[in-house]
Scaffold this motif. Structure first.
Motif, PDB file in Angstrom:
ATOM      1  N   PRO A 104     -51.785  37.636 -90.902  1.00 32.27           N
ATOM      2  CA  PRO A 104     -52.168  39.006 -91.347  1.00 32.27           C
ATOM      3  C   PRO A 104     -52.047  39.380 -92.729  1.00 32.27           C
ATOM      4  O   PRO A 104     -51.071  38.763 -93.388  1.00 32.27           O
ATOM      5  CB  PRO A 104     -51.085  39.789 -90.271  1.00 32.27           C
ATOM      6  CG  PRO A 104     -49.991  38.849 -90.054  1.00 32.27           C
ATOM      7  CD  PRO A 104     -50.439  37.457 -90.018  1.00 32.27           C
ATOM      8  N   PHE A 110     -57.044  43.800 -87.174  1.00 31.75           N
ATOM      9  CA  PHE A 110     -56.381  43.167 -86.028  1.00 31.75           C
ATOM     10  C   PHE A 110     -56.810  43.747 -84.627  1.00 31.75           C
ATOM     11  O   PHE A 110     -57.492  44.874 -84.529  1.00 31.75           O
ATOM     12  CB  PHE A 110     -54.745  43.566 -86.062  1.00 31.75           C
ATOM     13  CG  PHE A 110     -54.712  45.003 -85.527  1.00 31.75           C
ATOM     14  CD1 PHE A 110     -54.552  45.453 -84.370  1.00 31.75           C
ATOM     15  CD2 PHE A 110     -54.705  45.792 -86.703  1.00 31.75           C
ATOM     16  CE1 PHE A 110     -54.051  46.776 -84.080  1.00 31.75           C
ATOM     17  CE2 PHE A 110     -54.352  47.354 -86.586  1.00 31.75           C
ATOM     18  CZ  PHE A 110     -54.133  47.716 -85.217  1.00 31.75           C
ATOM     19  N   VAL A 126     -54.915  46.265 -91.182  1.00 35.89           N
ATOM     20  CA  VAL A 126     -53.595  45.780 -91.539  1.00 35.89           C
ATOM     21  C   VAL A 126     -53.369  46.671 -93.031  1.00 35.89           C
ATOM     22  O   VAL A 126     -53.992  46.009 -93.724  1.00 35.89           O
ATOM     23  CB  VAL A 126     -53.181  44.303 -91.732  1.00 35.89           C
ATOM     24  CG1 VAL A 126     -51.918  44.193 -92.470  1.00 35.89           C
ATOM     25  CG2 VAL A 126     -53.167  43.734 -90.264  1.00 35.89           C
ATOM     26  N   LEU A 134     -46.131  45.052 -89.073  1.00 38.35           N
ATOM     27  CA  LEU A 134     -47.386  45.260 -89.546  1.00 38.35           C
ATOM     28  C   LEU A 134     -47.611  46.912 -89.833  1.00 38.35           C
ATOM     29  O   LEU A 134     -47.446  47.630 -88.762  1.00 38.35           O
ATOM     30  CB  LEU A 134     -48.601  44.880 -88.837  1.00 38.35           C
ATOM     31  CG  LEU A 134     -48.550  43.325 -88.652  1.00 38.35           C
ATOM     32  CD1 LEU A 134     -49.899  43.087 -87.809  1.00 38.35           C
ATOM     33  CD2 LEU A 134     -48.696  42.497 -89.797  1.00 38.35           C
ATOM     34  N   CYS A 136     -50.268  49.565 -90.083  1.00 39.00           N
ATOM     35  CA  CYS A 136     -51.851  49.590 -89.948  1.00 39.00           C
ATOM     36  C   CYS A 136     -52.364  50.862 -89.802  1.00 39.00           C
ATOM     37  O   CYS A 136     -51.555  51.802 -89.630  1.00 39.00           O
ATOM     38  CB  CYS A 136     -51.915  48.806 -88.303  1.00 39.00           C
ATOM     39  SG  CYS A 136     -51.209  47.369 -88.153  1.00 39.00           S
ATOM     40  N   VAL A 159     -46.048  41.915 -84.784  1.00 36.44           N
ATOM     41  CA  VAL A 159     -46.993  40.945 -84.785  1.00 36.44           C
ATOM     42  C   VAL A 159     -47.137  40.177 -83.414  1.00 36.44           C
ATOM     43  O   VAL A 159     -48.180  39.765 -83.210  1.00 36.44           O
ATOM     44  CB  VAL A 159     -46.705  39.773 -85.994  1.00 36.44           C
ATOM     45  CG1 VAL A 159     -46.893  40.217 -87.261  1.00 36.44           C
ATOM     46  CG2 VAL A 159     -45.316  38.918 -85.646  1.00 36.44           C
ATOM     47  N   TYR A 165     -56.647  38.270 -85.401  1.00 31.18           N
ATOM     48  CA  TYR A 165     -56.976  38.613 -86.904  1.00 31.18           C
ATOM     49  C   TYR A 165     -58.207  38.365 -87.459  1.00 31.18           C
ATOM     50  O   TYR A 165     -58.557  37.066 -87.058  1.00 31.18           O
ATOM     51  CB  TYR A 165     -55.730  38.194 -87.640  1.00 31.18           C
ATOM     52  CG  TYR A 165     -54.620  38.473 -87.380  1.00 31.18           C
ATOM     53  CD1 TYR A 165     -53.959  39.970 -87.811  1.00 31.18           C
ATOM     54  CD2 TYR A 165     -53.558  37.906 -86.827  1.00 31.18           C
ATOM     55  CE1 TYR A 165     -52.687  40.550 -87.386  1.00 31.18           C
ATOM     56  CE2 TYR A 165     -52.331  38.233 -86.525  1.00 31.18           C
ATOM     57  CZ  TYR A 165     -51.747  39.565 -86.755  1.00 31.18           C
ATOM     58  OH  TYR A 165     -50.522  39.800 -86.305  1.00 31.18           O
TER      59      TYR A 165
END
Length: 180
Positions: A104, A110, A126, A134, A136, A159, A165
């Motif tokens: 990422p 994602f 992301v 992350l 986002c 994650v 991704y």
């Protein structure tokens, strides 16, 4: 008013001074993140996948009011960034094998897999990577992280909760003369 100023400062920082700090050296990735960030706080009018902004996201991919819109939101973001793709309202279509990446990074999309549906059923972009977490930006979610929410939110995701991704910046065609 303060929110607008903060967003403007974040956008300027991302474009002018943040290249070395964001983890991405590609201004285009940063531009996609900045466009997505500019939509944080947008909410549906009645909670039924509607409202002026939501309907604009849906229209950008040929969908009508009332349809789920997380993928349409991302397509709208890329269109505003001057890209000709992706253009889809179907979240699994954002993860073709030629676009998949393993790591990422800011500006990468994602997808969250839902076993009950046997497919990716929610997606976002992301914003930042901090170890295994992350930050986002996601459309059609809510404070609980639902795949069918009421607005555009900033979410914190581990994650391990992400299935795929994809990178739509590298090897993508950018339209000439597209405006933000």
């Amino acid at each position: 008013m303060a929110t607008v100023r903060i967003l403007l400062c974040m956008f300027c920082f991302a474009i002018v001074g943040g290249r070395g700090l964001s983890g991405s050296s590609d201004v285009s990735h940063e531009q996609i993140v900045a466009i997505a960030q500019s939509q944080i706080g947008i909410r549906e009018a009645t909670g039924n996948n509607d409202g002026p902004e939501v309907e604009a996201y849906l229209a950008s991919v040929g969908l009508k009011k009332g349809e789920p819109w997380c993928a349409a939101f991302l397509s709208w973001v890329f269109k505003k960034g001057g890209y000709s793709a992706p253009v889809t309202g179907w979240s699994p279509a954002l993860f073709p094998s030629r676009r998949l990446v393993k790591i990422p990074a800011p500006g990468v999309l994602f997808g969250v897999y839902f076993p009950s549906l046997k497919r990716i059923a929610h997606c976002g972009v992301v914003e930042r990577v901090n170890g295994n977490w992350l930050s986002c930006v996601e459309g059609n979610t809510n404070t609980n992280g639902s795949r069918n929410g009421d607005g555009v939110y900033r979410k914190l995701r581990h994650v391990k909760t992400i299935y795929r991704y994809s990178d739509w910046i590298n090897n993508n065609s950018k339209k000439k003369g597209a405006a933000l």
